[in-house]
Design a protein around this motif. Structure first.
Motif, short mmCIF file in Angstrom:
data_model
loop_
_atom_site.label_atom_id
_atom_site.label_comp_id
_atom_site.label_asym_id
_atom_site.label_seq_id
_atom_site.Cartn_x
_atom_site.Cartn_y
_atom_site.Cartn_z
N VAL A 163 0.85 -1.19 0.00
CA VAL A 163 0.00 0.00 0.00
C VAL A 163 0.89 1.24 0.00
CG1 VAL A 163 -1.85 -1.20 1.24
CG2 VAL A 163 -0.14 0.12 2.53
N SER A 164 0.26 2.38 -0.33
CA SER A 164 1.03 3.61 -0.38
C SER A 164 0.16 4.82 -0.10
CB SER A 164 1.68 3.78 -1.76
OG SER A 164 2.34 5.03 -1.87
N ASP A 165 0.70 5.76 0.61
CA ASP A 165 0.12 7.09 0.80
C ASP A 165 1.25 8.01 1.24
OD1 ASP A 165 -2.91 8.32 1.20
OD2 ASP A 165 -1.39 9.36 2.41
N LEU A 166 1.09 9.30 0.98
CA LEU A 166 2.11 10.25 1.39
C LEU A 166 2.17 10.41 2.91
CD1 LEU A 166 1.52 13.02 -1.31
CD2 LEU A 166 3.24 11.20 -1.34
N ARG A 167 1.06 10.07 3.58
CA ARG A 167 0.98 10.25 5.03
C ARG A 167 1.11 8.91 5.74
NH1 ARG A 167 -3.85 14.39 6.51
NH2 ARG A 167 -3.89 12.89 8.24
N GLU A 168 1.90 8.92 6.80
CA GLU A 168 2.14 7.70 7.57
C GLU A 168 0.87 7.16 8.19
OE1 GLU A 168 3.69 4.48 9.60
OE2 GLU A 168 4.57 5.66 7.97
N ASP A 169 0.00 8.03 8.74
CA ASP A 169 -1.21 7.55 9.39
C ASP A 169 -2.14 6.84 8.41
OD1 ASP A 169 -1.66 10.04 8.15
OD2 ASP A 169 -3.32 10.53 9.48
N LEU B 204 6.30 2.50 -4.76
CA LEU B 204 5.52 1.27 -4.86
C LEU B 204 5.67 0.64 -6.24
CD1 LEU B 204 2.04 0.45 -3.52
CD2 LEU B 204 2.42 0.21 -5.98
N LEU B 205 5.72 1.45 -7.27
CA LEU B 205 5.80 0.91 -8.63
C LEU B 205 7.11 0.18 -8.90
CD1 LEU B 205 4.20 3.83 -10.69
CD2 LEU B 205 3.15 1.65 -10.03
N THR C 77 1.50 -5.98 5.27
CA THR C 77 2.62 -5.56 6.13
C THR C 77 3.63 -4.68 5.38
OG1 THR C 77 3.82 -7.59 5.58
CG2 THR C 77 2.42 -7.63 7.56
N LYS C 78 3.36 -4.41 4.11
CA LYS C 78 4.33 -3.66 3.31
C LYS C 78 3.72 -2.34 2.86
CE LYS C 78 6.34 -6.02 0.03
NZ LYS C 78 6.52 -6.65 -1.31
N SER C 79 4.43 -1.24 3.10
CA SER C 79 3.93 0.07 2.65
C SER C 79 5.06 0.89 2.07
CB SER C 79 3.29 0.83 3.82
OG SER C 79 4.26 1.28 4.73
N TYR C 80 4.66 1.86 1.22
CA TYR C 80 5.62 2.75 0.58
C TYR C 80 5.15 4.20 0.75
CZ TYR C 80 7.53 -1.40 -1.72
OH TYR C 80 8.08 -2.62 -1.98
N HIS D 273 -3.41 2.92 8.20
CA HIS D 273 -4.82 2.57 8.03
C HIS D 273 -5.01 1.57 6.89
CE1 HIS D 273 -9.13 2.80 7.98
NE2 HIS D 273 -9.18 3.45 6.83
N LEU D 274 -4.32 1.80 5.78
CA LEU D 274 -4.41 0.88 4.66
C LEU D 274 -3.88 -0.50 5.02
CD1 LEU D 274 -3.25 3.17 1.70
CD2 LEU D 274 -5.49 2.08 1.91
N MET D 275 -2.79 -0.56 5.73
CA MET D 275 -2.22 -1.86 6.11
C MET D 275 -3.18 -2.62 7.03
SD MET D 275 1.93 -1.41 6.49
CE MET D 275 1.91 -0.02 7.62
N GLN D 276 -3.81 -1.91 7.94
CA GLN D 276 -4.78 -2.55 8.83
C GLN D 276 -5.99 -3.05 8.05
OE1 GLN D 276 -5.64 0.38 11.82
NE2 GLN D 276 -3.54 0.37 12.63
#
Length: 407
Positions: free
Chosen positions: A63-69, A90-91, A81-84, A73-76
């Motif tokens: 998952v990816s978003d510019l904001r950590e929070d 991500l690409l 368990t993987k985010s960018y 949320h996306l990971m939950q």
């Protein structure tokens, strides 16, 4: 009356795509192929409202978003368990086969092109783009890469739209000679500024640049294309509208489209008005008409009117043909075999999110075009761009380019 039993009996061994759409639609994976599509989700607000983690043929790889929070949320949400911290990062993940782009509308074209060129299939939130130039750029990139593009248009999969498509294909309407779609979102200015009082992408967004929730209601049923338009806008001297990046003076826009079959189609997109919040349509035919409820919470307002060869009288005593009006008991298609068992639950935008999830994944699994492919997406998006140009010229009647091959 259309119900689940009669629908599925008529379906038989034929895929739902034949029954529910002018072109392709969705079909359950009955092939035994258990390959899982590895998805990347980009955008932590709208992107978190879908169901890829529930689909038996999909897993969320990253998952990816510019904001950590929002990444958290996306990971939950997707049990990932993987985010960018960016789409670009991500690409680069070679395990990601496809991405869902749920970023701000002005970024859609750029992000879609970037993702396609990185070798990823793309599902993207609406609209396709905000300019004709960007629409053409996306189309050319889809053609060059040969990858799948689908737009996540919710009105295509609202429960009433699915029913109306079936009724239309059965011939119940006869000719649908007139239709109307409305997207009323009063109070949208609440989303014009973020928590830091900075303008968001929605600040001043021209209503007709967000037309797809309306245009899909007609185009997905009859397959018509919108070819000409005259549009009027309404605005005021509110300081909220001042200095928006779109130079848009309108809160609300109303368009009268002409289709390639010579039929009228009225579209209303309103951001500020004393109107009922709604995403709804009316389909009027020679033999039958369907009037969609204003809200999902009040489905008893769905009405069918049938032509009847019986005599009636108006309040002045004049004779007329009296139609038959009846409430339409809406089937909840998300409860049926049209979806894999884990996805048979209600979801956002009138039950559409699970259908969008399944359609995209199933199209990739079976190497087929999705229902709302690049050409269908252009047909929903482009008319609104031209309609806004018409409104800026005081309602001048304008021609709408049609991109479909052979049209």
């Amino acid at each position: 009356m259309l119900n689940r039993r009669s629908f599925l009996a008529i379906a038989g061994t034929t895929t739902a795509s034949v029954l529910l759409a002018p072109g392709n639609a969705f079909a359950i994976n009955r092939s035994g192929n258990r390959k899982k599509i590895r998805m990347g989700i980009v955008g932590g607000r709208f992107g978190a409202s879908f169901h890829f983690h529930e689909h038996p043929d999909c897993m969320v790889e990253a998952v990816s978003d510019l904001r950590e929070d929002r990444r958290q949320h996306l990971m939950q949400t997707y049990k990932c368990t993987k985010s960018y911290p960016s789409l670009t990062a991500l690409l680069k993940d070679k395990n990601v086969e496809a991405v869902f782009i749920a970023t701000p509308a002005p970024d859609h074209a750029t992000h879609v092109i970037q993702s396609l060129k990185a070798g990823k299939h793309v599902l993207c939130a609406v609209p396709l783009a905000l300019t004709l130039e960007d629409c053409r750029r996306v189309l050319e990139t889809v053609k060059q890469t040969g990858l799948t593009y689908m737009m996540a248009e919710t009105s295509y999969y609202r429960q009433q739209t699915i029913s109306v498509r079936k009724l239309y294909r059965n011939g119940d309407f006869g000719t649908i000679f007139r239709a109307a779609g409305a997207y009323h979102h009063p109070g949208l200015e609440a989303l014009y500024f973020d928590e830091d009082k900075k303008p968001t992408w929605r600040h001043g967004l021209p209503p007709m640049l967000y037309p797809t929730h309306c245009t899909a209601f007609l185009i997905s049923v009859t397959g018509e294309r919108l070819t000409r338009v005259s549009c009027m806008g309404w605005g005021d001297d509110s300081p909220i509208l001042k200095k928006n990046v779109y130079k848009n003076p309108f809160w609300n826009e109303t368009a009268l489209f002409e289709t390639d079959k010579g039929h009228p189609f009225k579209v209303e997109v309103d951001w500020r008005a004393a109107v009922r919040n709604a995403e709804r349509a009316e389909w009027e035919g020679e033999k039958m008409s369907f009037y969609m409820a204003h809200t999902e919470s009040d489905p008893k307002d769905n009405l069918i009117v049938r032509y009847a060869d019986r005599v009636g009288y108006d309040d002045a005593g004049f004779i007329h043909k009296a139609p038959l009006t009846e409430p339409y008991k809406q089937e909840l298609w998300w409860q049926t075999e049209l979806l894999p068992a884990p996805l048979r639950h209600n979801s956002g935008h009138g039950g559409s999110h699970t259908f969008i999830t399944h359609e995209f994944i199933d199209a990739l699994i079976h190497n087929r075009k999705p229902a709302v492919d690049i050409y269908e997406s252009l047909a929903y998006t482009v008319p609104g761009i031209v309609a806004h140009a018409s409104a800026l010229k005081g309602g001048e009647r304008m021609k709408i380019p049609v991109f479909d091959p052979g049209r």
